[in-house]
Design an enzyme around this catalytic site. Structure first.
Site, PDB file in Angstrom:
ATOM      1  CD  GLU A 299      45.927   6.343 119.851  1.00 26.09           C
ATOM      2  OE1 GLU A 299      44.931   6.013 119.154  1.00 26.09           O
ATOM      3  OE2 GLU A 299      45.811   6.731 121.023  1.00 26.09           O
TER       4      GLU A 299
ATOM      5  CD  GLU B 207      43.037   8.655 130.828  1.00 26.42           C
ATOM      6  OE1 GLU B 207      43.152   9.618 130.061  1.00 26.42           O
ATOM      7  OE2 GLU B 207      43.112   7.470 130.445  1.00 26.42           O
TER       8      GLU B 207
ATOM      9  NE  ARG C 250      41.688  11.683 128.641  1.00 27.12           N
ATOM     10  CZ  ARG C 250      40.820  10.910 128.011  1.00 27.12           C
ATOM     11  NH1 ARG C 250      39.733  11.424 127.501  1.00 27.12           N
ATOM     12  NH2 ARG C 250      41.016   9.615 127.897  1.00 27.12           N
TER      13      ARG C 250
ATOM     14  CG  ASP D  44      49.997   3.473 125.194  1.00 30.03           C
ATOM     15  OD1 ASP D  44      50.188   3.550 126.424  1.00 30.03           O
ATOM     16  OD2 ASP D  44      48.911   3.780 124.669  1.00 30.03           O
TER      17      ASP D  44
END
Ligand code: DMJ
Length: 685
Positions: free
Chosen positions: A583, A315, A319, A448
């Site tokens: 998404e 993360e 980010r 994913d």
């Protein structure tokens, strides 16, 4: 369930027919009329006189600004540059022909291999896999910046009259300064600018419009040539949404990780100003100068990574590291690169494991790392979706350690047994380096972005790393073979999950990144049927919104396989929430860029209306909701995820922008948090 506090949703009247006015609109109009009638004749005349005066002043200033734009549009350097860029644009998709199963196609060469020219981007790759930049010149840097389309038409940008005035004044003040700088700053159309001006705010919309070449009327043209009123309105609506979200963050959560818009407070995850950093490049792209300047000042004065805090490697990388690197590329401001380097070096202890598969958590102050308390596994998507950022950090810093660590993970995973026709399990052990929890395959949570980063690393590296391409192509074949099905009622194509050879017709909203990724692959020369699949999956993701009462997708859907089932989509009570995820709009952006089919824009527009209607909170901010099936009681969750600003609104903006060269997909690759990073130049032959 937590009922929505009605007063927490703002009463915003949008001019579009899709928008719904709120109940009190009529009352407000009636009471205005009543008040007007109560005024004396003198008062009414005075007000009418003032309004007329304002109108005349507005017209006068409009004429003078228009003259100014016309002057700009006459400048040869802008138009010349556009011409050059237009000629450099590659022809359409080139499918790879005769691709045998498991065989890696030769990379398709073409003008689209030309690198994005970011700051300092005169790269001298030392090898196909570890291109390291030549040391950047200390003082003068050249930057390729691009700017936003028209957003500042005659004071129609801001929410408030005060805001409008301020913006007009800024435009006027800048006219003088701009004249000074125009000779150098042509960068918003893609040219070089001087480093000292690299953090100049984006140009006004007017400059941008003036620079646009004339329209051809051909919708398939790569660079649309004028900003149509509808486009302008939609872009403004996205900017307004961003400003509203930002206002909440600024008022109640400044410098903290996340806004809690209902309680008007904040939540802390890592204590690193997550939302602020995630949103930096979005503000830059949207041309929100003041907001960007304030945020930059916080980064400069208050952002410190020297903190005794555990952060999640993935993360923090996607980010914060991604956000800093892309902002550096867009602005050329070394502040962001220095911060990125500091953070990158503090994340490195995560890789000190027996297997070289990184731990999930790092203490960036102490330099220690560890797995989650309950396991020594790491999530597969997490360890394989930090590569774009680490590789770019090596290229910019000329320090190969980041790239080597990240590439090693990919090498290990590439050679690992336990894949199922290219599909990977969701966990990997940091001691043994082996997959665990084998037999469960999904394109959703925990797996994913592994697939996304296979393709994107291949693109980032100039399409030279064949193992990445091979794994990607094999995985897509695996998806087609094992996970793809159609619903019974409407024949919607979807990607389900496989659990120990049992098919489960469950699809996370997260899977909606896939149409965009497939389309990106097809655009880069991969088989044409990837694009066909992208089109079908895009329709399904759209239906996941459209078939819900709020027009917003749930977090997870189950699809009906029987034709006799009434509806395609089943939503279990526990899956009915919406976290403002990006998404689907992300994929809409790719699909529009590659097909120019305006239905994708219309779908995105509908989604924005729904976000505004059901998740917008009075006083500032947007909130996740509990139930997309209950428009009367969507159940605000009191949390605005940083990716709403970093991704969702950015992709909506790019979807509506007519400027196909704004972050061209032939020059930039977006990380999984929507932070654009340059595609590396091909190594010299
Ligand atoms: C983001 O942090 C990234 O897009 C990630 O890849 C998946 N989850 C969120 C958005 O949904």
């Amino acid at each position: 369930m937590y009922p929505p506090s009605r007063k927490d949703f703002i009463s915003l009247t949008l001019s579009d027919s899709h928008s719904q006015t709120y109940n009190n609109g009529k009352h407000r109009r009636q009471s205005c009329w009543r008040k007007w009638k109560q005024l004396s004749r003198l008062q009414r005349s005075l007000i009418l006189f003032l309004l007329a005066l304002l109108l005349i002043l507005g017209l006068l200033s409009y004429t003078s600004i228009t003259e100014q734009w016309r002057g700009l549009s006459d400048r040869e350097d802008w138009l010349d540059l556009d011409d050059r860029e237009l000629k450099a644009i590659p022809p359409g998709v080139k499918p790879v022909l005769g691709l045998a199963a498991g065989k890696v196609p030769a990379p398709v060469a073409g003008p689209h291999l030309q690198p994005a020219v970011g700051p300092d981007a005169v790269p001298e790759p030392k090898g196909p896999n570890i291109p390291i930049l030549a040391k950047p010149p200390k003082k003068k840097t050249f930057v390729n910046k691009r700017g936003p389309p028209s957003l500042q038409k005659d004071g129609n940008v801001s929410d408030t009259v005060g805001g409008e005035k301020q913006e007009q004044e800024v435009v006027r003040e800048e006219e003088g300064e701009e004249e000074e700088k125009q000779k150098k700053i042509v960068s918003w159309r893609g040219a070089m600018i001087e480093a000292d001006q690299a953090t100049e705010p984006p140009p006004s919309a007017n400059e941008k419009e003036a620079a646009a070449p004339p329209a051809t009327g051909n919708p398939a043209d790569i660079v649309p040539l004028e900003v149509l009123p509808e486009t302008r309105g939609r872009l403004e609506a996205v900017c307004d949404a961003f400003k509203h979200a930002w206002k909440g963050y600024k008022d109640y959560a400044w410098g903290h990780d996340e806004l809690k818009p209902i309680s008007k407070s904040f939540g802390e995850w890592f204590g690193l100003g997550l939302t602020l950093i995630d949103a930096l490049d979005t503000m830059w792209i949207m041309g929100l100068k003041e907001e960007f300047a304030e945020a930059k000042s916080w980064v400069e004065k208050d952002l410190s990574f020297n903190k005794n805090v555990d952060v999640n490697l993935f993360e923090t990388t996607i980010r914060i590291l991604g956000g800093l690197l892309s902002t550096y590329h867009l602005t050329g401001d070394h502040l962001f690169l220095e911060k990125a380097k500091d953070l990158g070096s503090r994340l490195m202890p995560a890789f000190k494991t027996p297997s070289k598969i990184p731990f999930s958590d790092v203490n960036i102050g102490k330099g220690t790392a560890h797995p989650p308390r309950w396991t020594s596994d790491s999530t597969l998507a997490e360890v394989t979706s930090i590569q774009l950022e680490f590789r770019e950090l090596s290229r910019l810093s000329q320090d190969p350690q980041y790239q080597e660590a990240a590439n090693e993970v990919m090498r290990l995973v590439h050679n690992l047994p336990g894949k199922h026709d290219g599909l990977v399990p969701m966990f990997i052990n940091t001691n043994s380096g082996q997959f665990t929890h084998k037999g469960v395959f999904t394109l959703g949570a925990r797996a994913d972005s592994y697939y996304e980063y296979l393709l994107k690393q291949w693109i980032q590296g100039g399409k030279t790393e064949d193992d990445l391409l091979k794994d990607y192509l094999q995985a897509i074949e695996g998806v087609k073979k094992h996970l793809l099905r159609q619903t019974g009622p409407s024949k919607l194509t979807f990607v389900g999950e496989l659990s120990h050879n049992r098919f489960n017709p469950k699809m996370d909203h997260l899977v909606c990144f896939l149409p965009g990724t497939l389309a990106l692959g097809a655009h880069n020369g991969l088989p044409g049927d990837h694009m066909d699949l992208a089109v079908q999956l895009m329709e399904t993701c759209h239906q996941m919104y459209k078939q819900m009462e709020t027009g917003l997708s749930p977090e997870i859907v189950h699809f009906s396989l029987q034709a006799s089932d009434g509806s395609d989509v089943i939503v279990k009570p526990a899956d009915r929430h919406n976290l403002l995820r990006p998404e689907t709009v992300e994929s809409l952006f790719y699909m529009y860029r590659f097909t120019k089919d305006t239905k994708y824009r219309d779908w995105g527009w509908d989604m924005l209306q729904s976000f505004n209607k059901y998740t917008k909170v009075s006083g500032g901010g947007y909130t996740s909701i509990n139930n997309v099936r209950d428009p009367d009681n969507p159940g605000p969750r009191d949390k605005m995820e940083s990716f709403f600003l970093g991704e969702t609104l950015k992709y909506l903006y790019l979807l509506f922008s007519d400027d196909m060269e704004l972050l061209s997909l032939d020059k930039y690759v977006f990380n999984t948090e929507a932070h654009p990073l340059p595609i590396w130049p091909s190594p010299p032959k």
